[in-house]
Design an enzyme around this catalytic site. Structure first.
Site, PDB file in Angstrom:
ATOM      1  N   ASP A  61      36.545  25.701  20.160  1.00  0.00           N
ATOM      2  CA  ASP A  61      36.032  24.459  20.711  1.00  0.00           C
ATOM      3  C   ASP A  61      34.512  24.541  20.722  1.00  0.00           C
ATOM      4  O   ASP A  61      33.941  25.630  20.751  1.00  0.00           O
ATOM      5  CB  ASP A  61      36.593  24.274  22.127  1.00  0.00           C
ATOM      6  CG  ASP A  61      36.113  22.991  22.772  1.00  0.00           C
ATOM      7  OD1 ASP A  61      36.076  21.967  22.083  1.00  0.00           O
ATOM      8  OD2 ASP A  61      35.776  23.028  23.969  1.00  0.00           O
TER       9      ASP A  61
ATOM     10  N   ASP B 159      38.244  25.526  26.535  1.00  0.00           N
ATOM     11  CA  ASP B 159      38.097  25.520  27.992  1.00  0.00           C
ATOM     12  C   ASP B 159      38.704  24.285  28.642  1.00  0.00           C
ATOM     13  O   ASP B 159      38.767  24.204  29.865  1.00  0.00           O
ATOM     14  CB  ASP B 159      36.624  25.622  28.390  1.00  0.00           C
ATOM     15  CG  ASP B 159      35.793  24.444  27.871  1.00  0.00           C
ATOM     16  OD1 ASP B 159      36.325  23.641  27.076  1.00  0.00           O
ATOM     17  OD2 ASP B 159      34.620  24.328  28.265  1.00  0.00           O
TER      18      ASP B 159
ATOM     19  N   ASP C 202      42.705  21.664  25.104  1.00  0.00           N
ATOM     20  CA  ASP C 202      42.850  22.852  24.273  1.00  0.00           C
ATOM     21  C   ASP C 202      44.143  23.618  24.567  1.00  0.00           C
ATOM     22  O   ASP C 202      44.529  24.495  23.798  1.00  0.00           O
ATOM     23  CB  ASP C 202      41.668  23.810  24.501  1.00  0.00           C
ATOM     24  CG  ASP C 202      40.337  23.171  24.156  1.00  0.00           C
ATOM     25  OD1 ASP C 202      40.274  22.503  23.109  1.00  0.00           O
ATOM     26  OD2 ASP C 202      39.377  23.337  24.919  1.00  0.00           O
TER      27      ASP C 202
END
Length: 893
Positions: free
Chosen positions: A336, A636, A640
């Protein structure tokens, strides 16, 4: 309640319909529902809760951990030792089996808490209009068609279509990956707009950071966007790690080989030699006990557990043991962007005035750094346009920077925090301005205006916001001498395009002196343009070097983000995601339109995937795995979590990560530092190397013992070992020595070699050759010494004690060979790098002395005292084995 397709009354594309169309579809009105309507719909659609699938029973979850080939081999070993009446060894083997099952059971239970982490995000209460009256009800009682109010500080209680919005901004980073709060409005957007671009919607579980709004509920529970993530997460099946697959395959082959050879021994002993049935049966049992590496599962577990501790020392908390070694096989890291590769702290990076361009050092909200112009530090007195711009962004600002526990935070808008930090770096001291009036930021205007009075009584109109909204309101600009001159719109448009092309979010500042005491939109004309500010969520500096280290190790890093493609590409270039200057960028819309085959090609070729949804992230991880890649996924946010669970190794951020992401992950980074992942990969490779060393040590020692028993029966000789003596060697000696290999330091160049092939066999041809050679050398020398002892007239018990001692001493010598797979192990510089190995040898010597000379152990194991000559026999044989193994390394590896 089992999960299934959620019931919903919401229009499929509420974001592309007008507010009135959505209300009509939901059979609702701006005044909301009646209590009777709400009650009827509650019965129809159920509560506004995320459902939980009915999982397997606790007994099933526990006993399924016994369904493993190697565990079956261990249970067989326990049965054999029980038949022999050696209850202590039976208890030890069963304890190993049960402990392994308990560890797996506990870790699996923790993984299931990921769903609970998502459920905790939901709002508890909601302000809803029913029967024409506003009232507060539990959020779980909301139904489609309810009209609700949201305001700053609220968690959005369900998926909503906005009917009215005033300065409404919502933090959606956990859901969409947006690095800053999103401005909301009421007008419909394009049908194919990405999730993060649906500005007329508010999503369940997100946080209202400012403003207020009135909206109609379009989806509740499982039908919400967060509910769909919950559904994806519950459907993701756990996958086996490369080591688990290899160990399962190895266990099956080993069990088959042992069974066939044991049957061969029975047949030969009964048909060709004069063994009694009881004797040959005990010989076959002794062979099986010798050949089965009872200590191997314990060594694997202990080595992985030590790896967990070592990784924890490096700020990587491991929640699942097998994840430690899986890191060593990772070929792709999907990361990410927001909060992982970047700091998730907006930072002003560049300023442009009519005088020129200024560079700004420092990142994040910590006000440390400086402004430089032409490589020289800036003094505001010599830069009047810059000074005017700094005054605007510092005074026309409603946020605050605060320090808490050594970390700088912003109370308010992240963008305003970045501007305040810039003012601090410039050395601007906020004077005692008195605010007379303000036009707050609204998405329709895209600027904030403030009327300020100085202590000397003069007044100023200050304006900051989007450049395209400020430039039309300006007629002049401030030059290098602090004087006004006609506005050069062409110049500013060029500068705006240049900053935007770098992935920066661009703001502008303007103002003028005034005598007025009130402020309206009509007053915002004839302004003086001061300059532009380029803002970005900066990459973590340590992540740049970590990406380079991963590339050197043959690992590709791919960015998967919900942010815009331009911003993501700019960050990707700065971080060096691609080896050359070319970056392949795909958007969520392209992924949505791709076939399964095209998606796999995109997953392999792409460096950056922008404007992605949680489902896109999950599909990308699956596509990479289908191509044989071993994938680590970092993140985070709640968005995700499904991909984290699907990945071979899920890595969550420990500080800023959501509880859902941490519970779904295998590893949690205590410092939120991407470079910790590179360190963890190096640690994972070292651990896997040490596991291979342990396997390469244990199997030849078991092979030597099995060979001794096999040859004795095949050639009709007296048995050199008893089953209980074999158990002594296996359970005490092997574990004592092999455990030392878990403490081996990393091999040279551990991060300069490509990842191992996950499909590669655990035992390569070179490994099999080494195992065969060492088995023959140790087994042959032990048999030779047994026959020598008998030839010299020693009794059978003493001859067997010589044989056991020869096996033990040879294994101690072979431990030194096994410390390095390819390198010469007897170099003085390498010989003493692992003190635990020498400690283990010392403990082994003491144990063997007790085995030989302790009356109690003599009684248990049938041993006799040995003379110094007998020890020298064993020592000489061990030295010969050591030297021959080193010669084999030199010639064949």
């Amino acid at each position: 309640m089992a999960t299934g397709k959620p019931k919903t009354a919401a229009p499929v594309n509420a974001h592309s319909l007008s507010a009135n169309q959505v209300l009509a579809t939901l059979n609702s009105a701006e005044q909301g529902l009646t209590a009777a309507q709400a009650q009827h719909r509650a019965a129809q659609y159920g509560p506004n809760l995320l459902p939980q699938a009915a999982g397997p029973s606790l007994w099933y979850r526990f006993f399924k951990h016994f369904h493993d080939t190697l565990i079956y081999v261990l249970l067989f070993s326990a049965a054999v030792t029980a038949l022999l009446g050696h209850w202590l060894d039976t208890a030890v083997i069963l304890a190993v089996v049960i402990i392994n099952a308990i560890i797996g059971f506990i870790q699996e239970g923790k993984a299931e808490q990921a769903l609970a982490g998502i459920r905790q995000m939901l709002s508890v209460h909601a302000n809803v209009c029913r029967d024409g009256q506003w009232q507060q009800v539990p959020a779980e009682q909301l139904v489609p068609g309810d009209v609700v109010k949201i305001r700053s500080g609220d968690l959005v209680p369900a998926d909503l279509r906005l009917l009215d919005s005033t300065e409404l901004r919502i933090e959606e980073s956990a859901l969409t990956g947006e690095s800053q709060p999103v401005a909301k409005q009421t007008e419909p957007v394009a049908l194919d707009a990405a999730l993060g671009d649906r500005s007329c919607l508010a999503f369940s579980g997100t946080l209202v950071t400012s403003g207020r709004g009135i909206a109609v509920v379009t989806a509740i529970g499982a039908a919400t966007e967060i509910g769909q993530i919950n559904q994806l997460l519950s459907e993701v099946q756990g996958i086996t790690t490369p080591l688990t697959r290899q160990m399962n395959q190895f266990g099956r082959y080993l069990a088959l080989v042992i069974a066939l050879l044991a049957l061969l021994m029975l047949a030969v002993g009964m048909l060709l030699h004069d063994y009694s049935h009881a004797e040959v049966f005990l010989a076959a049992i002794g062979f099986a006990v010798a050949a089965i590496p009872e200590g191997l599962p314990a060594i694997l577990t202990i080595t992985l557990a030590l790896g967990v501790k070592q990784m924890a020392d490096r700020k990587a908390i491991t929640r699942r043991l097998n994840a430690v070694e899986t890191l060593g096989a990772v070929t792709v890291i999907c990361s990410d962007k927001t909060g992982t590769l970047t700091r998730n702290e907006m930072t002003a990076k560049e300023v442009v005035t009519a005088q020129g361009q200024y560079q700004i050092s420092g990142v994040g909200y910590q006000p440390q750094g400086e402004l430089r112009f032409a490589e020289e530090p800036v003094n505001l007195a010599a830069h009047p346009a810059l000074a005017a711009l700094i005054e605007v962004i510092a005074v026309a600002n409603d946020s605050q920077l605060v320090e808490k526990d050594g970390q700088w935070l912003v109370h308010g808008e992240p963008t305003e925090g970045a501007l305040l930090c810039l003012a601090e770096k410039a050395g601007f001291e906020r004077e005692q301005h008195q605010r007379l009036a303000v036009i707050p930021f609204e998405s329709e205007n895209k600027f904030m205006a403030s009327l300020e009075q100085h202590r000397n009584g003069s007044r100023q109109l200050l304006l900051k916001g989007a450049p395209d909204r400020l430039l039309p309101r300006c007629s002049v600009q401030l030059n290098a001498q602090g004087q006004t001159e006609p506005l050069n719109e062409v110049f500013w448009q060029q500068q705006l395009n240049l900053l935007s092309s770098q992935g920066l979010r661009v703001l502008a500042a303007a103002g003028r002196d005034t005598e007025q005491t009130e402020l309206g939109l009509s007053d915002l004309t004839g302004l003086c343009f001061y300059g532009l500010i380029g803002i970005i969520d900066p990459p973590r500096p340590e992540a740049i070097s970590a990406i380079a280290a991963c590339r050197a190790a043959g690992i590709r890093v791919k960015m998967i983000t919900g942010d815009h493609a331009g911003t993501a590409e700019a960050i990707g270039r700065e971080m060096g995601l691609a080896a050359d200057a070319t970056l392949q960028v795909y958007t969520g819309q392209q992924l949505e339109q791709a076939s399964s085959e095209q998606l796999q090609q995109m997953a392999l070729a792409g460096d950056i995937f922008a404007r992605t949804s949680p489902e896109h992230k999950l599909r990308l991880v699956q596509a990479l795995q289908q191509q044989g890649e071993v994938v680590a996924m970092t993140g985070d946010g709640v968005n995700d979590a499904p991909a984290l669970k699907q990945a071979d190794v899920g890595v969550a951020m420990g500080i800023k990560g959501s509880e859902a992401s941490k519970e779904a992950a295998d590893i949690v980074l205590a410092d939120d530092n991407f470079s910790t992942i590179a360190a963890a990969v190096a640690e994972g490779r070292t651990i896997y190397d040490n596991l291979r060393k342990a396997i390469l040590f244990i199997l030849p020692t078991n092979g030597a013992q099995g060979l001794v028993m096999l040859c004795a029966v095949l050639f009709g000789l007296t048995l050199p070992l008893t089953p209980v003596q074999i158990l002594w060697v296996n359970m005490v000696v092997a574990i004592t020595l092999a455990l030392a290999l878990a403490f081996e330091p990393a091999e040279p160049g551990v991060m300069q070699r490509p990842p191992r092939q996950s499909s590669a066999a655990l035992l390569s041809a070179a490994f099999l050759r080494r195992i065969a050679l060492v088995s023959l050398l140790i087994g042959g020398s032990a048999m030779a010494l047994f026959q020598l002892a008998l030839a010299q007239g020693l009794d059978l018990a003493t001859a067997r004690t010589v044989t056991v001692t020869a096996l033990v001493v040879a294994q101690a010598g072979y431990l030194l060979n096994s410390r390095h797979l390819n390198n010469f192990s007897l170099k003085p510089t390498l010989l003493f790098t692992n003190r635990i190995a020498w400690l283990a040898i010392g403990i082994l010597v003491l144990l063997q002395l007790a085995f030989v000379y302790s009356p109690l152990l003599q009684l248990w194991f049938g041993t006799q005292p040995l003379s110094l000559q007998h020890w020298l026999w064993s020592l000489g044989a061990a030295l010969l084995v050591m030297l021959l193994v080193e010669v084999e390394k030199k010639l064949l590896w």
